[in-house]
Scaffold this motif. Sequence first.
Motif, short mmCIF file in Angstrom:
data_model
loop_
_atom_site.label_atom_id
_atom_site.label_comp_id
_atom_site.label_asym_id
_atom_site.label_seq_id
_atom_site.Cartn_x
_atom_site.Cartn_y
_atom_site.Cartn_z
N VAL A 6 -18.71 -11.84 -2.86
CA VAL A 6 -19.12 -13.10 -3.91
C VAL A 6 -19.85 -13.75 -4.61
N CYS B 191 -14.33 -15.43 -3.47
CA CYS B 191 -14.80 -13.72 -3.40
C CYS B 191 -13.80 -12.89 -3.79
N VAL C 66 -18.02 -14.96 2.70
CA VAL C 66 -18.04 -16.65 2.36
C VAL C 66 -19.45 -17.35 3.21
#
Length: 250
Positions: free
Chosen positions: A36, A91, A101
Amino acid sequence: MTKKKEAFELSIVPGWIHAEEARDHTSSGTEAGWRVDLPCPQLAPEERAEIIEHFTDDPLELNALLKNHLPAWLDERISPKHSPEAAKAECRCGDAGCKHVPAVIQAAEQKLQEEPLLWLTLIGLSREELLDAVFRGWAETMPEAAESSDDEALGRLEEKGKTGPSAGEWLAEAAEQGKLHEPGAGYRDIAFHLNAKPEGEPRIDNWTPLLPNVKAVQQVVAQLTSETAAKAWEDLSGKQDPQSRRKERR
């Protein structure tokens, strides 16, 4: 059945929060795990200047910040505009219903609350930059008589900092460890044993070159020295045992 919470490695740098799946070092797989990348708005020049000015004017708030206490004014005026931008997070997993996330945002927010200096680093003002600016501001307020020596000392610290920690880092470490107002390790090991009162007046060095703007500096220093010596002898005499005082009277 509740799914086990995924472990990940969190990294916070200026402008970005990064997190990636924790990989078992014994794993032989080559396929990359999820990652992420979460952006965060940076401070504007005027906002940086405002923060530095506040901490320059209030050393107590700076000390509190070094102890992980975020001042209310900073939380109210700066924090809302510089929160991680969840809508721009990406992501690598590619799942439409990505759960990575939100998990990363939650972990990052907790980390930043626990370490406000790390939050400042995220939005573009590292601890070293802040402390260097604050200490430089304090140096600029010194009287003219001390300005040249302060500049020379600061120059030596900066020169030394090219091959090691900066002056801000040294002072930050000292402040966090409570050593800015504590004596050195050997301070309490020093002991004086005065068995007899010195004869004559105490010898006074010439303080005039050190304090050129103080009138009658020698007379002032002489008076302070004499009064301090008399008080010290009085205190010392009061702590002697009766046998020592009898010997002194003889």
